[in-house]
Design an enzyme around this catalytic site. Structure first.
Site, PDB file in Angstrom:
ATOM      1  CB  SER A 139     -53.530  12.933   3.754  1.00 30.55           C
ATOM      2  OG  SER A 139     -53.352  12.045   3.031  1.00 30.55           O
ATOM      3  CE1 TYR A 152     -47.477  13.086   3.714  1.00 26.00           C
ATOM      4  CE2 TYR A 152     -49.542  11.774   3.355  1.00 26.00           C
ATOM      5  CZ  TYR A 152     -48.906  13.013   3.137  1.00 26.00           C
ATOM      6  OH  TYR A 152     -49.526  13.568   2.404  1.00 26.00           O
TER       7      TYR A 152
HETATM    8  P1  NDP Z   1     -46.751  18.119  -4.677  1.00 26.83           P
HETATM    9  O1  NDP Z   1     -45.131  17.673  -4.241  1.00 26.83           O
HETATM   10  O2  NDP Z   1     -46.608  18.684  -6.385  1.00 26.83           O
HETATM   11  O3  NDP Z   1     -45.976  20.093  -4.664  1.00 26.83           O
HETATM   12  C1  NDP Z   1     -45.899  19.904  -3.586  1.00 26.83           C
HETATM   13  C2  NDP Z   1     -44.963  21.205  -2.607  1.00 26.83           C
HETATM   14  O4  NDP Z   1     -44.797  21.990  -1.032  1.00 26.83           O
HETATM   15  C3  NDP Z   1     -44.342  22.317  -3.176  1.00 26.83           C
HETATM   16  O5  NDP Z   1     -44.497  23.408  -3.765  1.00 26.83           O
HETATM   17  C4  NDP Z   1     -43.248  21.560  -2.638  1.00 26.83           C
HETATM   18  O6  NDP Z   1     -42.224  23.773  -3.290  1.00 26.83           O
HETATM   19  C5  NDP Z   1     -43.435  22.503  -1.587  1.00 26.83           C
HETATM   20  N1  NDP Z   1     -42.567  22.038  -0.854  1.00 26.83           N
HETATM   21  C6  NDP Z   1     -42.232  21.207  -0.255  1.00 26.83           C
HETATM   22  N2  NDP Z   1     -41.209  20.755   0.874  1.00 26.83           N
HETATM   23  C7  NDP Z   1     -41.012  21.701   1.112  1.00 26.83           C
HETATM   24  C8  NDP Z   1     -40.285  22.818   2.025  1.00 26.83           C
HETATM   25  N3  NDP Z   1     -39.262  22.365   3.056  1.00 26.83           N
HETATM   26  N4  NDP Z   1     -40.476  24.002   1.763  1.00 26.83           N
HETATM   27  C9  NDP Z   1     -41.504  24.282   1.721  1.00 26.83           C
HETATM   28  N5  NDP Z   1     -41.835  24.070   0.692  1.00 26.83           N
HETATM   29  C10 NDP Z   1     -41.911  22.741   0.289  1.00 26.83           C
HETATM   30  O7  NDP Z   1     -47.914  17.748  -3.629  1.00 26.83           O
HETATM   31  P2  NDP Z   1     -49.341  18.284  -3.826  1.00 26.83           P
HETATM   32  O8  NDP Z   1     -49.742  19.329  -4.407  1.00 26.83           O
HETATM   33  O9  NDP Z   1     -49.788  16.541  -3.828  1.00 26.83           O
HETATM   34  O10 NDP Z   1     -49.165  18.304  -2.241  1.00 26.83           O
HETATM   35  C11 NDP Z   1     -49.395  19.150  -1.770  1.00 26.83           C
HETATM   36  C12 NDP Z   1     -49.656  18.421  -0.098  1.00 26.83           C
HETATM   37  O11 NDP Z   1     -51.255  18.247  -0.333  1.00 26.83           O
HETATM   38  C13 NDP Z   1     -49.273  17.710   0.810  1.00 26.83           C
HETATM   39  O12 NDP Z   1     -48.990  19.134   1.783  1.00 26.83           O
HETATM   40  C14 NDP Z   1     -49.668  16.945   0.996  1.00 26.83           C
HETATM   41  O13 NDP Z   1     -49.276  16.266   2.164  1.00 26.83           O
HETATM   42  C15 NDP Z   1     -51.028  16.600   0.445  1.00 26.83           C
HETATM   43  N6  NDP Z   1     -51.585  15.594   0.167  1.00 26.83           N
HETATM   44  C16 NDP Z   1     -51.638  15.542  -1.451  1.00 26.83           C
HETATM   45  C17 NDP Z   1     -52.331  14.222  -1.548  1.00 26.83           C
HETATM   46  C18 NDP Z   1     -51.378  13.997  -3.282  1.00 26.83           C
HETATM   47  O14 NDP Z   1     -52.202  12.155  -3.448  1.00 26.83           O
HETATM   48  N7  NDP Z   1     -51.157  14.399  -4.408  1.00 26.83           N
HETATM   49  C19 NDP Z   1     -53.320  13.573  -1.102  1.00 26.83           C
HETATM   50  C20 NDP Z   1     -53.758  14.483  -0.027  1.00 26.83           C
HETATM   51  C21 NDP Z   1     -52.979  15.110   0.476  1.00 26.83           C
HETATM   52  P3  NDP Z   1     -40.376  23.726  -3.531  1.00 26.83           P
HETATM   53  O15 NDP Z   1     -40.302  21.999  -3.660  1.00 26.83           O
HETATM   54  O16 NDP Z   1     -40.222  23.801  -4.017  1.00 26.83           O
HETATM   55  O17 NDP Z   1     -40.265  23.716  -1.984  1.00 26.83           O
HETATM   56  C1  8X3 Z   2     -51.416  11.668   0.311  1.00 24.32           C
HETATM   57  C2  8X3 Z   2     -52.936  10.385   0.130  1.00 24.32           C
HETATM   58  O1  8X3 Z   2     -53.463   8.076  -0.008  1.00 24.32           O
HETATM   59  O2  8X3 Z   2     -51.320   8.724  -1.029  1.00 24.32           O
HETATM   60  O3  8X3 Z   2     -51.808  12.398   1.298  1.00 24.32           O
HETATM   61  O4  8X3 Z   2     -51.797   8.729   1.620  1.00 24.32           O
HETATM   62  S1  8X3 Z   2     -52.232   9.187  -0.071  1.00 24.32           S
END
Ligand code: NDP
Ligand code: 8X3
Length: 254
Positions: A139, A152
């Site tokens: 991120s 985070y």
């Molecule tokens: P979502 O919340 O849509 O998806 C997160 C996914 O992670 C879900 O499928 C969830 O599945 C899974 N997950 C969370 N905790 C667990 C766990 N303990 N075990 C197994 N699976 C888990 O978010 P995003 O798609 O946006 O996020 C995906 C990745 O991208 C993350 O690592 C996030 O930090 C990163 N990210 C997101 C950004 C954003 O702005 N959205 C920007 C930068 C990075 P379930 O709950 O079914 O377990």
């Molecule tokens: C998620 C992007 O800017 O919310 O990783 O930290 S930000």
């Protein structure tokens, strides 16, 4: 031979969009997540296009991850790519007001979960050799601090450094390692972060034209389909609407 990709966190957001993108291209899929109903529904839908295997698991549970990977059917033995996507942020409070439980959950998911899948799947990726890849989802929060990014951001900085270190260790194996570092993207991420508060979710994205999960899926697909002699080390992306604030200054002493 058909390629196989293992995607953690495929029940929503980036992981789900990435599963769809690779299914469209005919890759075999191993998909994971905790929410069984969602995972089952996605596996059922995508099985019309390709071979799919779902693993309901919590990446924080090392024994469950070990058992799930050991249970993979032989047809999914050969692995070309691992997408370490499962992760979350909890809250945007100042450190002094944060819940230690939330901090632990982020460390356990974003760091420990990621190292479990990586270590356990490395032998299969190395067995594949040339053309294999690990794609970690970091991120911008791992590169730049903002108020409330505290743990985070720390977990995502770990992801970046771990990705670079892995590359050194994997020298000569042909296995590539990439870290993508997205900024503001619209997904359930913000609902999770704000404890299900829809108003805060809406305010996060209002007027910002954020990146969409499909955009991230395209980026991941592009990285994992580079020629085998190319490693995309890291790729940072933001929506055009997002940039950096200036340095902030406490003027309460004046
Ligand atoms: P979502 O919340 O849509 O998806 C997160 C996914 O992670 C879900 O499928 C969830 O599945 C899974 N997950 C969370 N905790 C667990 C766990 N303990 N075990 C197994 N699976 C888990 O978010 P995003 O798609 O946006 O996020 C995906 C990745 O991208 C993350 O690592 C996030 O930090 C990163 N990210 C997101 C950004 C954003 O702005 N959205 C920007 C930068 C990075 P379930 O709950 O079914 O377990
Ligand atoms: C998620 C992007 O800017 O919310 O990783 O930290 S930000």
């Amino acid at each position: 031979m058909t390629s196989t990709v293992f995607i953690t966190g495929a029940t929503s957001g980036f992981g789900e969009a990435t599963a769809r993108r690779f299914a469209d291209a005919g890759w075999k899929l191993v998909l994971t997540g905790r929410r069984k109903e969602r995972l089952d529904a996605l596996c059922a839908e995508l099985s019309a296009k390709t071979e799919v295997h779902g693993l309901v698991l919590d990446v924080r549970d090392r024994q469950a991850v070990e058992a799930a990977i050991a249970s993979l059917p032989p047809t999914f033995d050969k692995l070309q790519a691992l997408v370490n996507n499962a992760g979350l942020a909890l809250g945007v409070e100042a450190a002094q007001n944060c819940s230690l439980d939330d901090w632990e959950t982020m460390v356990d998911t974003n760091i420990k979960g990621l190292i479990y899948t990586t270590r356990l799947l490395l032998p299969r990726l190395i067995a594949h050799g040339r053309g294999a890849s690990i794609l970690n989802v970091g991120s911008v929060a791992g590169n730049y601090p903002y108020p409330g990014s505290n743990v985070y951001g720390g977990t995502k900085a770990f992801v970046g450094q771990f990705s670079l270190s892995l590359r050194c260790d994997l020298r000569g194996t042909g296995v590539r390692v990439s870290n993508i570092e997205p900024g503001l993207c619209e997904s359930e991420f913000s609902l999770v972060r704000f404890g299900g508060d829809q108003a805060k979710y809406d305010a996060t994205y209002a007027g910002a034209e954020p990146i969409q999960p499909q955009d991230i899926a395209e980026t991941i697909f592009w990285i994992l389909n580079q020629p085998a002699h190319i490693n995309i080390n890291s790729l940072e992306l933001m929506p055009v609407s997002q940039d950096w604030a200036g340095f902030s200054i406490d003027r309460s002493k004046g």
